[in-house]
Structures are given as structure tokens and as C-alpha cells.
Design a protein around this motif. Structure first.
Motif, PDB file in Angstrom:
ATOM      1  N   SER A   1       7.283 -24.565 -33.639  1.00 56.37           N
ATOM      2  CA  SER A   1       6.930 -24.397 -32.226  1.00 56.37           C
ATOM      3  C   SER A   1       8.144 -23.814 -31.513  1.00 56.37           C
ATOM      4  N   TRP A   2       7.914 -23.105 -30.422  1.00 58.94           N
ATOM      5  CA  TRP A   2       9.031 -22.510 -29.700  1.00 58.94           C
ATOM      6  C   TRP A   2       8.698 -22.384 -28.227  1.00 58.94           C
ATOM      7  N   SER A   3       9.730 -22.184 -27.447  1.00 61.92           N
ATOM      8  CA  SER A   3       9.578 -21.926 -26.012  1.00 61.92           C
ATOM      9  C   SER A   3      10.639 -20.912 -25.592  1.00 61.92           C
ATOM     10  N   THR A   4      10.314 -20.142 -24.574  1.00 64.63           N
ATOM     11  CA  THR A   4      11.249 -19.156 -24.029  1.00 64.63           C
ATOM     12  C   THR A   4      11.387 -19.378 -22.529  1.00 64.63           C
ATOM     13  N   GLU A   5      12.500 -18.925 -22.013  1.00 62.83           N
ATOM     14  CA  GLU A   5      12.680 -18.927 -20.559  1.00 62.83           C
ATOM     15  C   GLU A   5      13.718 -17.883 -20.177  1.00 62.83           C
ATOM     16  N   SER A   6      13.559 -17.375 -18.977  1.00 63.79           N
ATOM     17  CA  SER A   6      14.608 -16.522 -18.405  1.00 63.79           C
ATOM     18  C   SER A   6      15.139 -17.254 -17.182  1.00 63.79           C
ATOM     19  N   TYR A   7      16.420 -17.089 -16.925  1.00 66.94           N
ATOM     20  CA  TYR A   7      17.062 -17.847 -15.867  1.00 66.94           C
ATOM     21  C   TYR A   7      18.275 -17.089 -15.353  1.00 66.94           C
ATOM     22  N   SER A   8      18.907 -17.648 -14.350  1.00 64.26           N
ATOM     23  CA  SER A   8      20.104 -17.054 -13.761  1.00 64.26           C
ATOM     24  C   SER A   8      21.345 -17.621 -14.435  1.00 64.26           C
ATOM     25  N   SER A   9      22.161 -16.744 -14.972  1.00 64.28           N
ATOM     26  CA  SER A   9      23.415 -17.192 -15.584  1.00 64.28           C
ATOM     27  C   SER A   9      24.560 -17.196 -14.581  1.00 64.28           C
ATOM     28  N   GLY A  10      24.384 -16.458 -13.504  1.00 66.90           N
ATOM     29  CA  GLY A  10      25.434 -16.366 -12.490  1.00 66.90           C
ATOM     30  C   GLY A  10      26.489 -15.315 -12.789  1.00 66.90           C
ATOM     31  N   THR A  11      26.398 -14.648 -13.940  1.00 72.06           N
ATOM     32  CA  THR A  11      27.447 -13.695 -14.303  1.00 72.06           C
ATOM     33  C   THR A  11      27.289 -12.334 -13.623  1.00 72.06           C
ATOM     34  N   LEU A  12      26.064 -11.959 -13.242  1.00 67.20           N
ATOM     35  CA  LEU A  12      25.894 -10.652 -12.593  1.00 67.20           C
ATOM     36  C   LEU A  12      26.626 -10.581 -11.262  1.00 67.20           C
ATOM     37  N   LEU A  13      26.704 -11.711 -10.579  1.00 65.86           N
ATOM     38  CA  LEU A  13      27.412 -11.712  -9.303  1.00 65.86           C
ATOM     39  C   LEU A  13      28.892 -11.416  -9.486  1.00 65.86           C
ATOM     40  N   ASN A  14      29.433 -11.732 -10.657  1.00 62.73           N
ATOM     41  CA  ASN A  14      30.834 -11.404 -10.937  1.00 62.73           C
ATOM     42  C   ASN A  14      31.041  -9.889 -10.968  1.00 62.73           C
ATOM     43  N   TYR A  15      30.019  -9.153 -11.344  1.00 64.13           N
ATOM     44  CA  TYR A  15      30.115  -7.698 -11.409  1.00 64.13           C
ATOM     45  C   TYR A  15      29.902  -7.027 -10.067  1.00 64.13           C
ATOM     46  N   GLN A  16      29.433  -7.783  -9.092  1.00 64.21           N
ATOM     47  CA  GLN A  16      29.144  -7.196  -7.787  1.00 64.21           C
ATOM     48  C   GLN A  16      30.404  -6.601  -7.166  1.00 64.21           C
ATOM     49  N   ASN A  17      31.509  -7.303  -7.222  1.00 64.20           N
ATOM     50  CA  ASN A  17      32.757  -6.772  -6.654  1.00 64.20           C
ATOM     51  C   ASN A  17      33.217  -5.523  -7.397  1.00 64.20           C
ATOM     52  N   THR A  18      33.091  -5.527  -8.719  1.00 61.80           N
ATOM     53  CA  THR A  18      33.459  -4.351  -9.509  1.00 61.80           C
ATOM     54  C   THR A  18      32.597  -3.161  -9.124  1.00 61.80           C
ATOM     55  N   LEU A  19      31.309  -3.410  -8.962  1.00 55.73           N
ATOM     56  CA  LEU A  19      30.374  -2.355  -8.585  1.00 55.73           C
ATOM     57  C   LEU A  19      30.716  -1.773  -7.219  1.00 55.73           C
ATOM     58  N   VAL A  20      30.993  -2.645  -6.255  1.00 53.35           N
ATOM     59  CA  VAL A  20      31.364  -2.193  -4.904  1.00 53.35           C
ATOM     60  C   VAL A  20      32.665  -1.393  -4.959  1.00 53.35           C
ATOM     61  N   ASP A  21      33.630  -1.856  -5.748  1.00 53.27           N
ATOM     62  CA  ASP A  21      34.901  -1.131  -5.883  1.00 53.27           C
ATOM     63  C   ASP A  21      34.691   0.263  -6.468  1.00 53.27           C
ATOM     64  N   GLN A  22      33.788   0.384  -7.456  1.00 51.66           N
ATOM     65  CA  GLN A  22      33.519   1.695  -8.055  1.00 51.66           C
ATOM     66  C   GLN A  22      32.866   2.634  -7.041  1.00 51.66           C
ATOM     67  N   TYR A  23      31.902   2.118  -6.288  1.00 50.95           N
ATOM     68  CA  TYR A  23      31.282   2.946  -5.244  1.00 50.95           C
ATOM     69  C   TYR A  23      32.312   3.349  -4.199  1.00 50.95           C
ATOM     70  N   ASP A  24      33.149   2.401  -3.769  1.00 48.36           N
ATOM     71  CA  ASP A  24      34.159   2.713  -2.756  1.00 48.36           C
ATOM     72  C   ASP A  24      35.148   3.763  -3.261  1.00 48.36           C
ATOM     73  N   SER A  25      35.517   3.699  -4.537  1.00 49.45           N
ATOM     74  CA  SER A  25      36.424   4.712  -5.107  1.00 49.45           C
ATOM     75  C   SER A  25      35.767   6.088  -5.114  1.00 49.45           C
ATOM     76  N   ALA A  26      34.491   6.125  -5.488  1.00 49.64           N
ATOM     77  CA  ALA A  26      33.771   7.398  -5.511  1.00 49.64           C
ATOM     78  C   ALA A  26      33.603   7.954  -4.102  1.00 49.64           C
ATOM     79  N   ILE A  27      33.339   7.081  -3.152  1.00 48.77           N
ATOM     80  CA  ILE A  27      33.187   7.515  -1.757  1.00 48.77           C
ATOM     81  C   ILE A  27      34.519   8.050  -1.238  1.00 48.77           C
ATOM     82  N   LYS A  28      35.606   7.406  -1.599  1.00 44.90           N
ATOM     83  CA  LYS A  28      36.938   7.880  -1.191  1.00 44.90           C
ATOM     84  C   LYS A  28      37.203   9.279  -1.755  1.00 44.90           C
ATOM     85  N   LEU A  29      36.807   9.505  -3.025  1.00 52.66           N
ATOM     86  CA  LEU A  29      36.964  10.842  -3.622  1.00 52.66           C
ATOM     87  C   LEU A  29      36.149  11.885  -2.850  1.00 52.66           C
TER      88      LEU A  29
END
Length: 195
Positions: free
Chosen positions: A103-131
Motif C-alpha cells: 500500500s502507498w500514499s503520496t502528498e505534495s507540500y510546502s518545504s519552505g525552500t523556494l522562498l530562500n530563492y526569492q531573494n536570489t531571483l530578485v537580485d538577478q532581475y535587479d542586476s539585469a535591470i541595472k544593465l
């Protein structure tokens, strides 16, 4: 008559001009997208705001639970696998390689790790916008600002479903009957938003 013969060339010329203007705007918009993509690539961001690969099934994790021999009492073996993705898990399925008394069960859930990438993502956009600002490309700046907002929104939605878990339990029968085996693969369609 439909049109006076003297006005026909004028009307056809106006239609032609409208076509050229419309086509020029489409080309200009494509050009802005291309320039923005180049600025973002120079800043290290190659994933678009809407994500990538959402139509592909990928292996998230595998689990094997096995009981070779049963005894007087039933035995169980429970195994779990988890996987954190770089985006939103849209759909999951279990592939059964070998299975009996399983028997088995599956689930998807929030690990909280994507929010750690949010600052990196914003920094990359800001760098590109500065260019783009340094290059004097106002249209690309505006376009990247809207991309940044859309990417952040998609990232926040994906945060709720960025990890998957598969738990399998093999249960043998009592009184020296057959064992049990679970050999399963968890696959998912993931819209990749980071890494």
C-alpha cells in the motif's frame, strides 16, 4: 460603385500603412523581449517567469519496501522518499515496478525552500535591470519589471506545492505465508521556476 476609382489607391495605401505599423509594433515587442532575455541571461537568469518543462514527467523519488519471509505474526516494512523541486508540482503519479501486499500514499507540500530563492531571483532581475538602465533601454527595463512581478507571484504560488513524498508499506501475511514487496517510483509534472 463600391468606391470611387480615385479613392481606391488612397484607401489601399492607408490599409497598407496600418499593416506596416501593426507589424512594426509586433516586431518591436519581440525585439524588447529578446533584449530583456539577453540582459537576464547576462545576470544569470535563464528561466522565464512562467516556468519551464511543465509538460514533462520526471522521476521525483523511488522507494523499496520488502519483506522476504513472514513469521507467525504479520510483518510490515514502511519506507518513505521525499523530493524538493525547484518549482510547483502540478501532478503526480506512482509507477509500480513490482508490487504485492503493498500500500502507498503520496502528498505534495510546502518545504519552505523556494522562498530562500526569492531573494536570489530578485537580485538577478535587479542586476539585469541595472544593465538595461546603463544601456539606456527603457523598454527592456519596463518589460523586466513586469517579468519580475510575474515570476515572484508564480514563485509564491509554487511554494505551497514544491515538495513531494511517497510512503510505501509492505505487509506480509501471518503463519509463514508469502512475503511482500513494494518497488515504486513517484513521478511528477513540475513547472520549474528556479534552478
Amino acid at each position: 460603385m463600391f468606391l470611387n476609382a480615385t479613392y481606391r489607391p488612397v484607401i489601399f495605401f492607408l490599409i497598407y500603412l496600418l499593416f506596416l505599423v501593426g507589424f512594426g509594433q509586433i516586431s518591436a515587442q519581440d525585439d524588447v523581449k529578446e533584449r530583456a532575455t539577453n540582459f537576464l541571461a547576462r545576470a544569470g537568469l535563464t528561466i522565464p517567469p512562467q516556468g519551464l518543462d511543465e509538460d514533462k514527467w520526471i522521476t521525483l523519488c523511488e522507494v523499496r519496501a520488502r519483506i522476504a519471509n513472514a513469521g507467525i505474526k504479520p510483518k510490515t516494512d514502511t519506507q518513505t522518499c521525499t523530493k524538493t523541486t525547484g518549482g510547483e508540482i502540478l501532478e503526480m503519479r506512482v509507477i509500480r515496478r513490482e508490487e504485492w501486499s503493498c500500500s502507498w500514499s503520496t502528498e505534495s507540500y510546502s518545504s519552505g525552500t523556494l522562498l530562500n530563492y526569492q531573494n536570489t531571483l530578485v537580485d538577478q532581475y535587479d542586476s539585469a535591470i541595472k544593465l538595461a538602465v546603463e544601456a539606456g533601454d527603457k523598454a527592456a527595463v519596463d518589460y523586466m519589471e513586469s517579468m519580475k512581478r510575474q515570476h515572484n507571484q508564480n514563485l509564491q504560488v509554487a511554494t505551497n506545492r514544491d515538495a513531494a513524498k511517497l510512503t510505501a508499506t509492505a505487509t506480509s501475511a501471518a503463519w509463514w505465508k508469502s512475503g511482500a514487496n513494494c518497488d515504486l517510483v513517484l513521478e511528477g509534472r513540475v513547472r520549474r521556476l528556479v534552478y
